[in-house]
Write an enzyme that holds these catalytic residues in place. Structure first.
Site, short mmCIF file in Angstrom:
data_model
loop_
_atom_site.label_atom_id
_atom_site.label_comp_id
_atom_site.label_asym_id
_atom_site.label_seq_id
_atom_site.Cartn_x
_atom_site.Cartn_y
_atom_site.Cartn_z
CE LYS A 170 11.05 19.73 -11.23
NZ LYS A 170 9.80 20.04 -11.91
CD GLU A 196 8.12 12.39 -15.48
OE1 GLU A 196 7.11 13.09 -15.43
OE2 GLU A 196 9.27 12.85 -15.47
CG HIS A 217 -1.67 -1.22 1.46
ND1 HIS A 217 -2.93 -1.48 0.96
CD2 HIS A 217 -1.32 -2.33 2.15
CE1 HIS A 217 -3.31 -2.70 1.33
NE2 HIS A 217 -2.35 -3.23 2.06
CB SER A 239 12.26 22.84 -15.56
OG SER A 239 11.44 23.99 -15.68
#
Ligand code: ARG
Length: 455
Positions: free
Chosen positions: A282, A289, A155, A276
């Protein structure tokens, strides 16, 4: 010029030609198409269906056409519709009547079916190589991280301590099954549809076994109608791709979490990260992804092909021309994803101290504390409750279980002795696992040995 123009009194409009054509995407089958045609010509010659010298001429010219395609010297046309008729047209342009005899005893329906199978057989071989490299990389990493302790989750809550090697070998097993799924898929696909004709077989004395041997199939499709009508092997292929993408995607999801500041378990190498355009600080895990995102596309390919086929009456229907786009896309996407993923994990930095620190907090030794009381004769359910109360007590005090004094322990159960501290130390929890296939150091060592000895 249309190879089927005989029955027609009017040419297709250019819009119809364009709509009908698949050459834009099926030209990547040119090698398979030529391979199939060369075997077919050899068979026709051997069986005396066409003259031996014509068969030879066809084969020789097809080889030349293949070299010319590779050199970019052949111009495909939309008018010739697909790769099969484009190549046949070029052949006929070059050698006249002999070229026109090549299509004896076959149809584009069995021709395209054999082309896709030949293509997918190679595709699976390439995927097997990439998966082997990925599994090798996982084993290397696992070997290095047998002593790297980290939280195991359920979980996404800290559950029990495990080693990173154990976690990596879980994925190894998934990818191993993926590879064997592709092998199963190949096994069922490995039958030759060529020689089946349009749907009913042909009137010629062909030798399909010879064709199977020439083209490296282990046998021939036993029913011609099935051979030209079904694409279940392609569905199965995309399904194998989807399952493998699913596994990659889960791993990517973990890497995305692990590379966040909140986890800080790994740092993905700069070479596999992006920045970024606005936020200078970043460093984003774009590769991971993208693999997660592309997984959705591959699932779409699967759904697309299943839906294309589901309402088709036997045998061939032009709908089947649409099979190639999802098949190509799924294979391309999977290969690119496995490749970049392997490079990414081989170069990422594992922050072992952070993993170990995280493993120390979160009461992950609670089960082991309960198991300790079981050894003192208390039924497990009661132990569970006692430790539950201890955990609540510790949460309220903001301490770990092992930070309680022995008096505190005894206030919950007089069965606790000094040895409790040793029993619930993080590495003891891992070491104490006895069941086969567990996270214990010995078990992981055994799992690695089994993998290496090919078990
Ligand atoms: N381009 C077609 C396909 O990919 C080849 C088969 C065409 N057969 C036919 N009967 N129209 O499916």
């Amino acid at each position: 010029m249309k190879l089927w123009k005989g029955r027609f009194s009017k040419a297709a409009t250019s819009s119809a030609d364009e709509f009908n054509a698949s050459i834009e995407f099926d030209q990547r089958l040119y090698k398979d198409d030529i391979k199939g045609s060369m075997a077919h010509a050899a068979m026709l010659g051997k069986q005396g269906i066409i003259a031996a010298d014509e068969a030879e001429l066809i084969i020789k010219t097809l080889k030349e056409i293949e070299a010319d395609i590779e050199a970019g010297k052949v111009e495909f046309t939309i008018e010739s519709e697909d790769i099969h008729m484009n190549i046949e047209s070029v052949l006929t342009e070059r050698i006249g009547d002999a070229g026109k005899r090549l299509h004896t005893a076959r149809s584009r329906n069995d021709q395209v079916a054999v082309d896709i199978r030949l293509y997918l057989k190679e595709e699976i071989a390439a995927i097997h190589q990439l998966l082997a490299k990925l599994m090798e990389t996982l084993v290397d990493l696992a070997e290095q991280h047998q002593d790297t302790v980290m939280p195991g989750y359920t979980h996404l809550q800290r559950a029990q301590p495990v080693t990173l090697a154990y976690h990596l070998l879980a994925y190894y097993q998934m990818f191993k099954r993926d590879a064997s799924r592709f092998a199963d898929c190949l096994d069922r696909m490995d039958y030759l549809p060529l020689g089946c004709g349009a749907l009913a077989g042909t009137t010629y004395d062909t030798d399909r076994e010879f064709l199977a041997k020439e083209l490296g199939f282990k046998g021939i499709c036993p029913n011609a109608m099935d051979a030209v009508a079904d694409r279940d092997f392609a569905v199965e292929f995309i399904s194998c791709c989807s399952i493998t993408m699913m596994h990659l995607s889960r791993f990517c999801e973990e890497l995305i979490q692990w590379s966040s500041v909140e986890f800080s378990f790994v740092e993905i190498d700069d070479a596999y990260s992006t920045g970024s355009s606005i936020m200078p600080q970043k460093k984003n895990p774009d590769m991971a992804e993208l693999i997660r995102g592309k997984t959705g596309r591959v699932y779409g390919d699967l759904m697309s092909l299943l839906t294309i086929i589901k309402g088709l009456p036997l045998a061939y229907n032009k709908d089947l021309q649409e099979d190639k786009l999802p098949v190509f896309d799924a294979g391309d996407t999977l290969k690119a994803s496995v490749n970049i993923f392997t490079e990414m994990i081989a170069t990422m930095k594992v922050k072992t101290e952070n993993m170990e620190r995280a493993a120390k907090y979160g009461y992950m030794n609670a089960t082991d504390a309960a198991d300790y009381l079981v050894t003192k004769g208390i039924p497990f359910r009661d132990c569970h409750e006692i430790i539950g109360k201890i955990v609540l007590h510790c949460i309220n005090k903001g301490i770990a279980i092992e930070e309680m004094s022995i008096e505190e322990f005894k206030s919950f159960s007089d069965k606790f002795e000094e040895d409790i501290y040793d029993k619930i130390a993080i590495r003891s929890c891992i070491k104490a696992k006895k069941s086969k296939g567990s996270t214990s150091f010995d078990s992981v060592k055994q799992q690695l040995a089994d993998i290496k000895s090919g078990k």
